[in-house]
Write a protein that holds these residues in place. Structure first.
Motif, PDB file in Angstrom:
ATOM      1  N   ASP A 447       0.794  -1.229   0.000  1.00 30.26           N
ATOM      2  CA  ASP A 447       0.000   0.000   0.000  1.00 30.26           C
ATOM      3  C   ASP A 447       0.828   1.281   0.000  1.00 30.26           C
ATOM      4  O   ASP A 447       0.300   2.350  -0.325  1.00 30.26           O
ATOM      5  CB  ASP A 447      -0.899   0.026   1.250  1.00 30.26           C
ATOM      6  N   PHE A 448       2.076   1.170   0.383  1.00 28.43           N
ATOM      7  CA  PHE A 448       2.873   2.382   0.592  1.00 28.43           C
ATOM      8  C   PHE A 448       3.518   2.831  -0.714  1.00 28.43           C
ATOM      9  O   PHE A 448       4.481   2.241  -1.186  1.00 28.43           O
ATOM     10  CB  PHE A 448       3.938   2.124   1.663  1.00 28.43           C
ATOM     11  N   HIS A 449       2.988   3.890  -1.294  1.00 24.20           N
ATOM     12  CA  HIS A 449       3.530   4.492  -2.501  1.00 24.20           C
ATOM     13  C   HIS A 449       3.596   6.004  -2.281  1.00 24.20           C
ATOM     14  O   HIS A 449       2.577   6.688  -2.376  1.00 24.20           O
ATOM     15  CB  HIS A 449       2.657   4.169  -3.718  1.00 24.20           C
ATOM     16  N   PRO A 450       4.779   6.523  -1.967  1.00 23.77           N
ATOM     17  CA  PRO A 450       4.881   7.963  -1.713  1.00 23.77           C
ATOM     18  C   PRO A 450       4.393   8.763  -2.915  1.00 23.77           C
ATOM     19  O   PRO A 450       4.617   8.361  -4.071  1.00 23.77           O
ATOM     20  CB  PRO A 450       6.380   8.176  -1.498  1.00 23.77           C
ATOM     21  N   PRO A 451       3.719   9.881  -2.685  1.00 21.36           N
ATOM     22  CA  PRO A 451       3.196  10.666  -3.809  1.00 21.36           C
ATOM     23  C   PRO A 451       4.305  11.202  -4.711  1.00 21.36           C
ATOM     24  O   PRO A 451       5.406  11.494  -4.251  1.00 21.36           O
ATOM     25  CB  PRO A 451       2.445  11.808  -3.125  1.00 21.36           C
ATOM     26  N   ARG A 452       3.988  11.297  -5.982  1.00 23.32           N
ATOM     27  CA  ARG A 452       4.938  11.800  -6.971  1.00 23.32           C
ATOM     28  C   ARG A 452       5.404  13.199  -6.570  1.00 23.32           C
ATOM     29  O   ARG A 452       4.606  14.070  -6.235  1.00 23.32           O
ATOM     30  CB  ARG A 452       4.286  11.849  -8.352  1.00 23.32           C
ATOM     31  N   ASP A 453       6.721  13.389  -6.621  1.00 22.78           N
ATOM     32  CA  ASP A 453       7.343  14.679  -6.296  1.00 22.78           C
ATOM     33  C   ASP A 453       7.046  15.148  -4.877  1.00 22.78           C
ATOM     34  O   ASP A 453       7.160  16.333  -4.567  1.00 22.78           O
ATOM     35  CB  ASP A 453       6.911  15.758  -7.294  1.00 22.78           C
ATOM     36  N   GLY A 454       6.693  14.194  -4.005  1.00 19.86           N
ATOM     37  CA  GLY A 454       6.524  14.522  -2.599  1.00 19.86           C
ATOM     38  C   GLY A 454       7.855  14.505  -1.872  1.00 19.86           C
ATOM     39  O   GLY A 454       8.930  14.278  -2.450  1.00 19.86           O
ATOM     40  N   PHE A 455       7.806  14.709  -0.565  1.00 21.68           N
ATOM     41  CA  PHE A 455       9.001  14.829   0.265  1.00 21.68           C
ATOM     42  C   PHE A 455       9.902  13.602   0.133  1.00 21.68           C
ATOM     43  O   PHE A 455      11.126  13.719  -0.076  1.00 21.68           O
ATOM     44  CB  PHE A 455       8.574  15.026   1.725  1.00 21.68           C
ATOM     45  N   ILE A 456       9.328  12.412   0.257  1.00 22.44           N
ATOM     46  CA  ILE A 456      10.118  11.181   0.239  1.00 22.44           C
ATOM     47  C   ILE A 456      10.749  10.961  -1.132  1.00 22.44           C
ATOM     48  O   ILE A 456      11.931  10.609  -1.249  1.00 22.44           O
ATOM     49  CB  ILE A 456       9.237   9.988   0.659  1.00 22.44           C
ATOM     50  N   GLN A 457       9.965  11.176  -2.189  1.00 25.43           N
ATOM     51  CA  GLN A 457      10.494  11.021  -3.545  1.00 25.43           C
ATOM     52  C   GLN A 457      11.682  11.953  -3.777  1.00 25.43           C
ATOM     53  O   GLN A 457      12.731  11.540  -4.285  1.00 25.43           O
ATOM     54  CB  GLN A 457       9.386  11.347  -4.558  1.00 25.43           C
ATOM     55  N   LYS A 458      11.518  13.200  -3.417  1.00 24.70           N
ATOM     56  CA  LYS A 458      12.565  14.192  -3.662  1.00 24.70           C
ATOM     57  C   LYS A 458      13.829  13.876  -2.858  1.00 24.70           C
ATOM     58  O   LYS A 458      14.943  14.020  -3.348  1.00 24.70           O
ATOM     59  CB  LYS A 458      12.061  15.596  -3.338  1.00 24.70           C
ATOM     60  N   ARG A 459      13.622  13.451  -1.612  1.00 16.85           N
ATOM     61  CA  ARG A 459      14.786  13.142  -0.776  1.00 16.85           C
ATOM     62  C   ARG A 459      15.561  11.957  -1.349  1.00 16.85           C
ATOM     63  O   ARG A 459      16.790  11.985  -1.430  1.00 16.85           O
ATOM     64  CB  ARG A 459      14.337  12.834   0.658  1.00 16.85           C
ATOM     65  N   ALA A 460      14.875  10.914  -1.760  1.00 18.37           N
ATOM     66  CA  ALA A 460      15.547   9.743  -2.316  1.00 18.37           C
ATOM     67  C   ALA A 460      16.329  10.103  -3.577  1.00 18.37           C
ATOM     68  O   ALA A 460      17.475   9.680  -3.763  1.00 18.37           O
ATOM     69  CB  ALA A 460      14.536   8.644  -2.617  1.00 18.37           C
TER      70      ALA A 460
END
Length: 531
Positions: A447-460
């Protein structure tokens, strides 16, 4: 569960491919350097494969006595086995053990044979060493049979628990109790300082500081005990120890002979945190990983240690770089993806805003970069304050991050970290924490899919970009003939530790190979042959 979906972090595959190519460029010169050298421990490991074991009344191993005598008389640049089997052929002693005992008393003579004598000695040495390789092969088959018979744990991540009292006979019942409480992997920590011993202690040991000595007999005893528990529980319990330090090749060999399942084996840990010479470490590491590959042993790397000496946010990219390097070195030595327990850790200061989100970004990045590797996720230690209630909560967050990001091996955190060596009751509470989180949230990887261009995506993505920049700077335009990675290690790039290639413990045990160097163990490991 393995996260393969490109949409999880939406990493640029071109960037990922480029990062791996840079790791190869940084690692290849180090491998070439390792191939040009041998060490006293590589040569001793070869003698152990040929069956030499035991120690004198002062606990000095016979392999050390024999190796030291050969080195003093003829050197090691041609390898130890040719002069040793030449001596046996010439009648210096009736067998390898007697030859070692005579060598310890200065009563054995060695030479570097030539022509037909050298050919005959090498042939007999290969035959003796091959028997040890076949024992390792047989142990791997035994593991496979036991896993088929008893079964593997049904849930991932595997639960990894440390047991090490210093007394192997106390470790055994604690390890069996831990397995009954749900541990899938038992890790026996080595006694403090063993990594700096240039010999492997002998026999069952009952005294150790903050750990238990890694010896062949201790390996045998613990493996036999866990085999008994595996049968009782109906699932195969894996055993872990440490193949690091000055005797890395020998301990790896003993692990293969006694059927250990995992070994701590990091390409730079000994350099950075034990001040072992870089060249010695990389030579020993390559041989030890060839043994692990043959034995079907999963390695655990030590990137988590960088975050105990460097900031976990600022230095996050150094962990990724080290993982990429460890992957390259491991695969070059013959290890498969399923054997790469690449390490990382939950070590961000919890007082930082969004610390949990940052941890998720870093854990997801590792999971997505290495989708087929059983990543080893390490619990918080650096920011454990002694407040056991805060520590228990922090361990719960760590377990949750592991569940959400599909880690393969989860080391159980202890709320008494930074207070005492954990009691059995502490371990029971810690296992309850793990079981609750995995039971309640073990399926969150779906179920865990970080939103596109969200905090987690950008940090990774930022950590990956920083990793590429660092690898680029390491590879760069080297101004010396030395491998650029060695220069980066000397500059303190990893873990804020500066370790030049011309210094460090064990440098005197490194030997440059002669053109006619021969080591039957290396030949058998690289070709996959059995005779």
């Amino acid at each position: 569960m393995v996260l393969r979906d490109k949409g999880v972090l939406e990493l640029d595959p071109t960037q990922v491919k480029y990062a791996r190519s840079l790791a190869r460029k940084a690692g290849r010169p180090v491998v070439n350097l390792a191939k040009r050298h041998t060490t006293v421990s590589v040569e001793r490991a070869t003698l152990r494969l040929a069956g030499l074991a035991g120690a004198d009344h002062e606990n000095v191993p016979w392999v050390n006595h024999l190796l030291d005598s050969v080195r003093a008389q003829v050197g090691l640049e041609h390898g130890v086995t040719t002069p040793v089997w030449d001596a046996l052929i010439r009648g210096e002693a009736p067998d390898l053990l007697t030859l070692a005992q005579k060598a310890a008393g200065g009563a054995a003579t060695f030479r570097q044979p030539e022509g037909k004598a050298a050919t005959t000695a090498r042939k007999q040495a290969r035959s003796a060493v091959a028997r040890g390789i076949r024992t390792i092969d047989a142990q791997r088959k035994t593991r496979d049979k036991l896993i088929a018979r008893h079964g593997d744990p049904t849930q991932k991540p595997w639960i990894y628990l440390i047991v090490a009292t210093g007394d192997i006979y106390e470790d055994i019942p604690q390890a069996q109790a831990a397995a009954r409480e749900g541990a899938d992997i038992i890790a026996v920590i080595r006694s403090t300082g063993q990594s700096l011993l240039d010999f492997v202690p002998e026999g069952a040991t009952r005294e150790g500081y903050a750990g238990t000595y890694a010896t062949q007999e201790n390996f045998r005893l613990m493996r036999a005990a866990l085999d008994e528990t595996s049968k009782q529980l109906g699932r195969y319990i894996r055993l872990t120890n440490y193949a690091s330090g000055l005797c890395m090749p020998e301990i790896a060999t003993l692990a293969g002979l006694e059927r250990l399942d995992m070994m701590l084996n990091d390409s730079m840990y000994g350099i950075l945190f034990r001040d072992i010479n870089p060249i010695r470490t990389f030579v020993d590491q390559r041989f030890s990983r060839q043994i692990h590959a043959r034995a079907g042993i999963i390695i655990n790397t030590g990137e988590d240690n960088y975050l105990t000496t460097a900031d976990a946010v600022e230095a996050a990219h150094t962990v990724t770089v080290s993982q990429l390097l460890n992957e390259y070195f491991a695969k070059e030595a013959g290890l498969a993806d399923w054997q790469l327990g690449l390490g990382h850790a939950f070590e961000i200061d919890p007082s930082i805003a969004d610390s949990f989100r940052l941890e998720l970004a870093h854990a997801l990045l590792a999971r997505q970069l290495f989708p087929d590797a059983p990543l080893k996720w390490m619990p918080p230690t650096k920011h454990m304050t002694g407040d056991i209630f805060r520590g228990y909560l922090l361990d719960g967050f760590f377990n949750l991050a592991g569940a959400m990001t599909g880690q393969g091996i989860l080391l159980v955190g202890m709320m008494t970290e930074a207070v005492v060596t954990p009691w059995i009751s502490d371990r029971d509470l810690a296992l309850q924490n793990v079981r609750y989180v995995l039971n309640a949230a073990g399926g969150l990887t779906e179920d865990f899919h970080p939103p596109r261009d969200g905090f987690i995506q950008k940090r990774a993505r930022q950590v990956l970009a920083d990793s590429i920049d660092l690898l680029d700077s390491i590879v760069g335009d080297s101004t010396t003939s030395d491998p650029p990675l060695l220069a980066a290690i000397a500059d303190g790039t990893f873990g804020a530790m500066k370790r030049p290639a011309t210094k460090g413990k064990g440098l005197d045990g490194v030997v440059r190979k002669a053109a006619a160097y021969d080591n039957p163990a290396i030949d058998l490991l690289e070709t996959g042959e059995t005779r």
